[in-house]
Design a protein around this motif. Structure first.
Motif, short mmCIF file in Angstrom:
data_model
loop_
_atom_site.label_atom_id
_atom_site.label_comp_id
_atom_site.label_asym_id
_atom_site.label_seq_id
_atom_site.Cartn_x
_atom_site.Cartn_y
_atom_site.Cartn_z
N CYS A 1 58.14 72.24 35.40
CA CYS A 1 57.72 71.64 34.10
C CYS A 1 56.77 72.26 33.29
CB CYS A 1 57.43 70.17 34.28
SG CYS A 1 56.08 70.01 35.46
N SER A 2 55.96 73.08 34.13
CA SER A 2 54.72 73.90 33.53
C SER A 2 55.45 74.92 32.00
CB SER A 2 54.18 74.83 34.52
OG SER A 2 55.16 75.98 35.06
N GLU B 1 63.45 64.60 32.26
CA GLU B 1 64.92 64.93 31.37
C GLU B 1 64.50 65.28 30.13
OE1 GLU B 1 69.20 63.89 32.37
OE2 GLU B 1 68.17 62.23 31.14
N PRO B 2 63.54 64.41 29.38
CA PRO B 2 63.38 64.94 28.13
C PRO B 2 62.70 66.19 27.84
CG PRO B 2 62.50 62.46 28.64
CD PRO B 2 62.99 63.27 29.85
N THR C 1 63.34 71.98 26.29
CA THR C 1 63.61 73.35 26.79
C THR C 1 64.78 74.08 26.23
OG1 THR C 1 62.03 72.74 28.60
CG2 THR C 1 62.91 75.06 28.55
N ILE C 2 65.80 73.53 26.72
CA ILE C 2 66.99 74.27 26.38
C ILE C 2 67.41 74.26 24.79
CG2 ILE C 2 67.88 73.98 28.80
CD1 ILE C 2 69.99 72.11 27.45
N GLU D 1 71.50 69.19 33.47
CA GLU D 1 71.57 68.06 34.39
C GLU D 1 70.44 68.20 35.63
OE1 GLU D 1 73.76 65.93 34.44
OE2 GLU D 1 73.40 64.88 36.45
N ILE D 2 70.08 67.08 35.82
CA ILE D 2 68.84 66.98 36.82
C ILE D 2 69.05 66.62 38.22
CG2 ILE D 2 66.41 66.12 37.19
CD1 ILE D 2 66.19 67.37 34.67
#
Lengths: 346, 657
Positions: free
Chosen positions: B48-49, B79-80, B85-86, B97-98
């Motif tokens: 997440c960094s 998820e948000p 990011t993408i 997908e997580i």
């Protein structure tokens, strides 16, 4: 002036945290003062099972065998005679002689569970006979177990002997099953409470006799023919009131007796003061020398000008009446069971 | 979508040691690298960094990835983040997908081999779903620039003023005849001893005069439909039987009322009396009278002497018995709920004798007694005499399992200290004793005030009061001093119970109305206990003040400003994206039975007549929250959930078994 015992449950609990339990139990005074009335349990904001803690400590003492002789004798008596009063089981139904009460084995709607104290104590036998008289008048189909009836175990459990309690409970449940008993009515709030809340696997309905009589009055099955022109106050037994929230049926009965002027003491209902008869205290005196709570209670009844102090518990009746006798108050106030008042007025 | 080649990137996070110490992350990375459609799998210390996210974006750009699997913490957490990011790298945000290998794996298992095995399965499952993911479009809806604020205590007043000052229209609904709420009932406020009315009145007047605020007093919200940006609200205005334009607030009607002094004043919590025509308190807003239909002789019996005395007395001809209730319909963008609290009913603690003894008061009753606008003009007299001994009991109905309130009410320690101080000011000779369990003087200036009160000679005794009984015409308060381990009795002429804060009795009604939920303590539930304290699970609905949990005035004002700011942010944006993961109905399979309509909490599906006599369910995209209840209820499997389609879920199951 309003406190009797130096017993302090928190001190016991704090010590039990990090000290040898046995030391806690045997070095401190007051463990036998608790009447298991549940006033503290009901008020505790943190839900601490104070009463469970007291009986747990007493259990340690019973296990160790180091218990006061009167407690030891009561426990022993239950094992031998199925009652804590050291009288033979064969004498249990003597109180009913001449009353022609049906034995439950003949089948009946209701089992009247008399209880040890009303069965053996001469004063309480009057109450048992009154209850029988009332049920007969109302045409209630009931029977008794006779000599087969055994102690409910309520006080035994509170004296720190859960093993005998479990044995008694199991035996009673089996007996009730044997006679296909669906509904049990008790004299004592103590039997009532333990049947209702502590008998695991019990599948019968249980009522205190005040609930039954209040119902009979409401259904119009009891007609009063005499007046009792007295000022009456009602003392809530802890095991009926505080612990089972049965406050209204006894009051309804008293209010329906012609002539009765019902007055309330300052401490009524949830606020009632314990008479000191519960938790095994019928068998052992407090280590404290202060006034008995029953004495304070009789004083409170006299404060509201009551001529009759009515109650609905064998232990309350005995402790309160003791005070009236020892203090020579017979001229001013009389202690009666509600059933005795009802039968007088029928 | 067109049949392009699926290229999945898998990113396994160590989360420092949160995952790394229990799951063999490298092994997970290697075990999934050969799965169908996987073109790259990597691990990283913190996905997440910024560098973690950059890694994903770089791969998307350089390797042409079109699906991403992140094996990390709960999707509720990040998820948000990864959707953004993408999206930054040009992909549809729903193509990620997580796999939750933290909460559902490393945090709950101890054996590293087993945990690793489970993590592999979870990632395989996510990869299987990723292959079938479809891009989704988020719709935008307009947000009406109008806010509804429910409740006009200090929270509702503050929120209304902030929103109105920002230029948005506000409808402020209050069920009582006046705004002000509980704060208006208080005398002075801790720890600064500001007079509550003095700091409250200017705000109340400002609300009344604000061009952007429409005040709906003596009113109740009865229906809320729609969704963020487009709520359809119905408000019931009870008849006041007084013409608001004509009433001058002179009070002649109340003077004339035949029931004058015979009706219990709600504002004075039973300490004072009023007429059937009344104004709750002198500085009420609006400063107009109301005829109480529950008591008024004319309205209840149809007769009040020869003619209603109030009507005869009114020189402005404002009394209108023919008034009827009115329903106002509003189109609203955002809603702020500020419905406040109820006071704990001290009769639930019978040992204190509340309701039995006249000289045992609740905290709020004492506020009215000591207030200069109260029934005694602030004179503290018990049975006509100054009390010599006053006892305060803390934690009445708070922190108390025996009444089902485990929480601390947060204001009682300080309001008791303040009340003791007020008595000391007025009756310096009175002996004051406060029984407490713990003192919670946590706020700014609280501890200092507590010290000041003790220095004035107020006696604090640690111990919960066990019983209060009568002793002559005084009271005997019994407790254990738990610091000394000794019983203590204190005689008193007056006992004040520090009654706590409880959820409003009608909280369930409100929850059903707004489709919001409550926490285990019964207060309204915020969306996140730390990071979203003013949001609710329903978009566009915000909470402020004691409806969310007990709090003092500064905290209430702060939260009200927060809720107002959240509402304003949405309204300033003017548009809002609505949930893309929603239900969709296949009209050829649907048989129009309507079970989806029954199952939906949000009123999203509706039966439409597709052809004469043929009903088909249609889902309103803006109302659907994507919960899936309709899809489960549908007996024909006509409803599928976007992002959770049957084939997507089945592929996940197949991958783990």
């Amino acid at each position: 002036m309003f406190r009797k015992s130096h017993f302090n449950i928190r001190k016991f609990i704090y010590d039990a945290f990090d000290k040898d339990m046995a030391k806690v139990v045997f070095e401190k005074v007051g463990i036998w003062d608790c009447t298991t009335c549940s006033a503290c349990l009901n008020k505790c904001p943190k839900g601490v099972d104070t009463v469970g803690f007291v009986t747990g400590l007493r259990q340690l003492m019973v296990e160790d065998g180091r218990i006061p002789p009167p407690i030891r004798d009561a426990l022993k008596s239950v094992s031998i005679h199925k009652n804590p009063w050291k009288i033979g089981a064969e004498e249990r139904s003597k109180w009913a002689e001449g009353l022609e009460i049906k034995n439950i084995s003949e089948g009946a709607d209701i089992l009247y569970f008399v209880g040890c104290t009303p069965a053996y104590d001469a004063r309480l036998q009057k109450v048992a006979r009154a209850i029988v008289g009332i049920m007969n008048k109302a045409g209630v189909d009931f029977g008794i177990l006779g000599n087969e009836e055994g102690c409910c175990g309520s006080e035994i459990r509170r004296m720190g002997d859960p093993w005998t309690f479990e044995y008694l409970a199991k035996e009673n449940i089996e007996t009730f099953k044997k006679y296909n008993i669906r509904k049990v009515v008790t004299t004592s709030p103590h039997c009532f409470n333990t049947f209702k809340n502590e008998y695991e696997g019990a599948d019968f309905e249980v009522q205190h006799y005040t609930e039954l009589i209040a119902g009979l009055i409401e259904e119009g099955r009891l007609a009063f023919s005499r007046e009792i022109n007295k000022t009456v106050t009602y003392h809530d037994p802890c095991f009926l009131g505080k612990q089972n929230k049965i406050f209204d049926p006894p009051r309804k009965i008293l209010a329906s007796i012609p002539g009765v002027k019902l007055v309330e003491m300052d401490r009524a209902r949830e606020r009632s003061l314990c008479c000191e008869g519960g938790g095994g205290r019928m068998w052992i005196e407090s280590e404290d020398s202060e006034d008995r709570l029953a004495k304070i209670r009789v004083g409170e009844a006299m404060c509201v000008q009551a001529q009759i102090l009515a109650t609905a518990c064998p232990f309350c009746l005995l402790t309160l009446e003791d005070v009236v006798k020892t203090e020579e108050l017979e001229e001013s106030i009389e202690v009666l069971d509600i059933a005795e008042l009802v039968i007088k007025a029928l | 979508m067109e049949s392009e080649e699926i290229k999945i990137g898998v990113y396994v996070c160590h989360c420092g040691i949160n995952i790394g110490s229990t799951v063999d992350v490298e092994q997970v990375r290697d075990s999934v690298s050969e799965l169908p459609n996987v073109s790259i799998s990597r691990d990283f210390k913190y996905m997440c960094s910024d560098p973690g996210q950059a890694l994903i974006r770089k791969d998307i750009e350089e390797r042409g990835l079109n699906r991403v699997v992140v094996a990390a913490c709960s999707p509720r957490m990040h998820e948000p983040t990864f959707r953004k990011t993408i999206q930054q790298a040009g992909l549809n945000p729903y193509c990620v997908e997580i796999a939750n290998i933290r909460e559902q794996c490393s945090w709950v298992h101890e054996d590293k081999a087993d945990a690793t095995d489970k993590a592999v399965k979870l990632v395989c499952s996510a990869v299987a779903k990723a292959s079938l993911l479809e891009p989704l479009e988020e719709k935008e809806v307009e947000i009406a620039p109008r806010a509804l604020v429910i409740g006009a205590g200090i929270a509702g007043i503050q929120a209304s003023l902030d929103i109105a000052d920002a230029g948005f229209q506000v409808y402020l609904v209050e069920r009582e005849p006046s705004i002000g709420g509980h704060m208006a009932q208080l005398d002075k406020t801790f720890p600064t001893l500001d007079c509550s009315a003095c700091i409250m009145t200017p705000k109340m007047v400002e609300v009344e005069r604000h061009p952007n605020i429409e005040l709906l007093t003596y009113s109740k919200v009865i229906e809320v439909g729609g969704y963020i940006g487009n709520f359809n609200v119905k408000v019931k205005k009870k008849p006041r039987y007084i013409n608001m334009d004509r009433c001058t607030g002179c009070g002649l009607c109340a003077e004339a009322c035949r029931l004058k002094g015979r009706i219990t004043s709600e504002f004075d919590v039973g300490m004072g009396k009023r007429s059937a025509s009344y104004i709750p308190f002198p500085y009420a807003v609006p400063s107009k009278y109301t005829i109480d239909a529950e008591h008024c002789l004319f309205l209840t019996k149809g007769k009040c002497g020869k003619s209603p005395a109030c009507k005869d007395a009114c020189t402005a001809d404002a009394v209108e018995f023919e008034q009827k209730e009115e329903i106002v319909e509003l189109d609203i963008g955002t809603i702020v709920v500020a419905t406040g609290f109820d006071l704990f009913d001290a009769t639930e603690k019978p040992e204190y004798g509340y309701g039995l003894y006249d000289n045992v008061l609740s905290g709020l009753e004492f506020e009215r007694l000591v207030s200069s606008s109260g029934p005694t003009q602030g004179k503290i007299a018990i049975g006509g005499k100054d009390p010599k001994d006053v006892v305060f009991v803390q934690c009445v109905g708070s922190r108390d399992k025996s009444v089902g309130n485990e929480y601390c009410s947060r204001v009682c320690c300080m309001y008791t200290a303040k009340q003791a101080y007020l008595i000391h000011e007025k009756l310096p000779d009175a002996r004051l004793t406060i029984f407490y369990i713990d003192i919670r003087a946590f706020g700014k200036g609280f501890e200092e005030f507590y010290d000041r009160v003790r220095e004035e000679g107020v006696r604090y005794i640690r111990g919960n009061v066990s019983e209060i009984i009568k002793k002559g015409d005084r009271l005997l308060v019994m407790a254990e001093d738990t610091l000394l381990g000794e019983p203590i009795d204190v005689e008193a002429d007056l006992v004040v119970l520090a009654t706590g804060i409880v959820p409003r009795a009608d909280v369930r009604e409100l929850m059903n109305l707004l489709k919001i939920s409550q926490s285990p303590d019964g207060f309204l539930l915020e969306a996140h206990p730390k990071l979203r304290p003013v949001d609710t699970a329903s978009d566009g609905i915000y909470i402020a003040g004691c409806c969310q949990g007990p709090k003092d005035i500064p905290d209430t004002v702060a939260q009200a400003k927060g809720a107002a700011s959240s509402a304003m942010t949405k309204m300033s944006q003017g548009k809002v994206k609505v949930e893309a993961i929603i239900a969709s109905v296949d009209p050829f399979i649907c048989r129009g039975c309507g079970r989806c309509v029954e199952a939906c909490e949000y009123g999203a599906p509706e039966l439409q007549e597709a052809e004469p006599g043929i009903l088909v369910s249609e889902v309103n995209d803006s109302l659907c929250k994507g919960c899936g209840a309709c899809a489960v209820a549908c007996p024909c499997r006509a409803i599928s959930m976007k992002h959770f389609k049957n084939e997507q879920i089945f592929s996940q199951i197949e991958a783990v078994i």
